[in-house]
Design an enzyme around this catalytic site. Structure first.
Site, mmCIF file in Angstrom:
data_model
loop_
_atom_site.group_PDB
_atom_site.id
_atom_site.type_symbol
_atom_site.label_atom_id
_atom_site.label_comp_id
_atom_site.label_asym_id
_atom_site.label_seq_id
_atom_site.Cartn_x
_atom_site.Cartn_y
_atom_site.Cartn_z
ATOM 1 N N GLU A 97 37.536 30.806 46.457
ATOM 2 C CA GLU A 97 37.144 31.025 45.059
ATOM 3 C C GLU A 97 37.673 32.385 44.609
ATOM 4 O O GLU A 97 37.370 33.420 45.216
ATOM 5 C CB GLU A 97 35.633 30.959 44.839
ATOM 6 C CG GLU A 97 35.341 31.182 43.332
ATOM 7 C CD GLU A 97 33.897 30.997 42.902
ATOM 8 O OE1 GLU A 97 33.022 30.765 43.755
ATOM 9 O OE2 GLU A 97 33.657 31.114 41.678
ATOM 10 N N ASP A 140 35.703 28.443 29.275
ATOM 11 C CA ASP A 140 34.915 28.150 28.070
ATOM 12 C C ASP A 140 35.701 28.579 26.823
ATOM 13 O O ASP A 140 35.113 28.799 25.774
ATOM 14 C CB ASP A 140 33.535 28.831 28.127
ATOM 15 C CG ASP A 140 33.628 30.342 28.075
ATOM 16 O OD1 ASP A 140 34.738 30.887 28.289
ATOM 17 O OD2 ASP A 140 32.585 30.986 27.816
ATOM 18 N N GLU A 142 36.876 38.927 44.877
ATOM 19 C CA GLU A 142 36.398 39.529 43.612
ATOM 20 C C GLU A 142 36.686 41.030 43.680
ATOM 21 O O GLU A 142 36.588 41.629 44.757
ATOM 22 C CB GLU A 142 34.891 39.255 43.453
ATOM 23 C CG GLU A 142 34.198 39.896 42.274
ATOM 24 C CD GLU A 142 34.838 39.549 40.935
ATOM 25 O OE1 GLU A 142 35.448 40.466 40.352
ATOM 26 O OE2 GLU A 142 34.746 38.393 40.488
ATOM 27 N N PHE A 181 28.813 33.443 33.933
ATOM 28 C CA PHE A 181 29.672 33.623 32.761
ATOM 29 C C PHE A 181 29.587 32.405 31.839
ATOM 30 O O PHE A 181 29.567 32.522 30.614
ATOM 31 C CB PHE A 181 31.118 33.842 33.235
ATOM 32 C CG PHE A 181 32.021 34.355 32.159
ATOM 33 C CD1 PHE A 181 32.046 35.698 31.816
ATOM 34 C CD2 PHE A 181 32.863 33.489 31.474
ATOM 35 C CE1 PHE A 181 32.873 36.175 30.817
ATOM 36 C CE2 PHE A 181 33.708 33.951 30.474
ATOM 37 C CZ PHE A 181 33.718 35.298 30.146
ATOM 38 N N ASP A 223 39.012 35.554 33.386
ATOM 39 C CA ASP A 223 38.972 36.353 32.152
ATOM 40 C C ASP A 223 39.901 35.725 31.115
ATOM 41 O O ASP A 223 41.091 35.539 31.392
ATOM 42 C CB ASP A 223 39.414 37.785 32.456
ATOM 43 C CG ASP A 223 38.438 38.474 33.394
ATOM 44 O OD1 ASP A 223 37.321 38.780 32.968
ATOM 45 O OD2 ASP A 223 38.795 38.670 34.575
ATOM 46 N N LYS A 260 42.866 37.882 23.105
ATOM 47 C CA LYS A 260 43.795 38.382 22.089
ATOM 48 C C LYS A 260 45.230 38.015 22.479
ATOM 49 O O LYS A 260 45.594 38.132 23.653
ATOM 50 C CB LYS A 260 43.685 39.903 21.980
ATOM 51 C CG LYS A 260 42.398 40.353 21.348
ATOM 52 C CD LYS A 260 42.370 41.854 21.165
ATOM 53 C CE LYS A 260 41.007 42.257 20.623
ATOM 54 N NZ LYS A 260 40.639 43.624 20.951
ATOM 55 N N ASP A 315 42.691 42.325 44.791
ATOM 56 C CA ASP A 315 43.379 41.520 43.789
ATOM 57 C C ASP A 315 43.804 40.209 44.465
ATOM 58 O O ASP A 315 44.577 40.209 45.424
ATOM 59 C CB ASP A 315 44.603 42.297 43.289
ATOM 60 C CG ASP A 315 45.417 41.521 42.266
ATOM 61 O OD1 ASP A 315 45.182 40.317 42.089
ATOM 62 O OD2 ASP A 315 46.304 42.142 41.645
ATOM 63 N N THR A 360 27.886 28.595 36.143
ATOM 64 C CA THR A 360 28.048 29.990 36.551
ATOM 65 C C THR A 360 27.399 30.937 35.536
ATOM 66 O O THR A 360 27.052 30.544 34.424
ATOM 67 C CB THR A 360 29.535 30.365 36.699
ATOM 68 O OG1 THR A 360 30.101 30.532 35.400
ATOM 69 C CG2 THR A 360 30.310 29.321 37.482
#
Ligand SMILES: C[S@@+](CC[C@H](N)C(=O)[O-])C[C@H]1O[C@@H](n2cnc3c(N)ncnc32)[C@H](O)[C@@H]1O
Length: 230
Positions: free
Chosen positions: A61, A172, A86, A211, A136, A140, A113, A209
Site C-alpha cells: 500500500e 474522490d 508513507e 481521507f 494526493d 490545481k 518515497d 479510509t
C-alpha cells in the site's frame, strides 16, 4: 536526465510535501520503540520471504495515511503479507501503534518515497497487489505533474506486480479518476477489470479510509479502479 540502470527518465518531481504535522507522544514513542520490529530501511533489494519468514502473497500500500485501513486489511487477511509506505511521520507512528496493539506480524512499514522504493528495493514480479487509496489529488492544473499516477509510474508498477496480480486505485476527485483511466488505458500491461473506461463499486476488502471520510463529509463522490496485470 536518465537513471544509471536504464534509460527511463528520472522523475524528480515529488508526489508529496514533507510536513511533520502534530505528532502525539504515543506515536513518537512507537517510532522509537517499534521501528526495529516493523520498520524496513530502503537501500538494498528486499528479500520478502526472509522478511516475513514465509512465502505468502504480498500487498503493497502506497500512502497509507494514518494506517487504519492497512491495519484492518492485514487483520482480515492473515494469510497475506503487507508492506506499507508513507512519508508522513505521525501516520507511520500511528500504524506502528496499531500493529503492536493488534499483535499483527504480517505488516512491515517503510518511511520513504514510494517511487524510490519501487525503483531500488522491490524485486520485479514480487507483488500480488498494489493499493493506492486516495493519492494526493493535486487538483490545481499547474500541479497535475505532481500526481503520482503518470505513465512512467505505471510502467514501474508493471515491472513489480506479477502477471495475474492486481492494481487497485481509489480517488474522490473525478478529474483524477479520469486521468487514471486515461493513463491506464495507454498501458498494454494492465486490463481494466470493469472494462475499458469503467470504475467499480468499493470492493468489500477495502475499508473506508480517513481521507475518504473527509471527502464524504464534503460531498465528494468515490471512484475505485481495479486493474489486472496481464
Ligand atoms: C491524500 S493522503 C491519503 C491517505 C490514505 N490513503 C487515506 O485514504 O486516508 C495521501 C498520502 O500519500 C502519501 N504519499 C504521497 N506521495 C507519496 C510517496 N511518493 N511515497 C509515500 N507516500 C506518499 C502522503 O504523505 C499522504 O499521507
Amino acid at each position: 536526465m536518465t537513471s544509471p540502470a536504464d534509460d527511463r527518465p528520472v522523475r524528480n518531481i515529488r508526489s508529496f510535501v514533507r510536513r511533520e504535522g502534530r505528532i502525539t507522544a504515543g506515536q513518537e514513542r512507537a517510532l522509537q520503540e517499534l521501528w526495529p520490529r516493523y520498520g524496513l530501511e530502503a537501500g538494498a533489494p528486499l528479500d520478502l520471504a526472509a522478511i516475513f519468514g514465509r512465502q505468502a502473497p504480498c500487498t503493497l500500500e502506497i500512502g497509507f495515511g494514518n494506517g487504519d485501513s492497512l491495519a484492518a486489511m492485514a487483520e482480515q487477511q492473515p494469510e497475506c503479507d503487507f508492506i506499507g509506505i508513507e512519508v508522513h511521520r505521525p501516520g507511520v507512528g500511528r500504524l506502528l501503534q496499531q500493529l503492536h496493539a493488534r499483535e499483527l506480524d504480517n505488516v512491515r512499514v517503510m518511511r520513504e518515497d514510494a517511487v524510490q522504493v519501487l525503483k531500488c528495493c522491490l524485486p520485479d514480479n514480487s507483488l500480488d497487489r498494489l493499493l493506492l487509496f486516495f493519492p494526493d489529488p493535486w487538483h490545481k492544473k499547474r500541479h497535475h505533474k505532481r500526481r503520482i499516477v503518470q505513465t512512467g509510474f505505471i510502467e514501474l508498477l508493471s515491472e513489480k506486480i506479477r502477471s495475474g496480480g492486481c492494481l487497485h486505485m481509489a480517488t474522490d476527485w473525478e478529474d483524477y479518476a479520469v486521468h487514471m483511466l486515461e493513463v491506464m488505458g495507454q498501458s498494454p500491461d494492465f486490463r481494466n477489470s470493469a472494462g475499458d473506461g469503467n470504475t467499480v463499486p468499493r470492493p468489500d476488502y477495502r475499508p473506508v479510509t480517513k481521507f475518504e471520510q473527509r471527502g464524504q463529509r464534503l460531498g465528494h463522490g468515490v471512484w475505485d479502479l481495479v486493474f489486472e496485470r496481464v
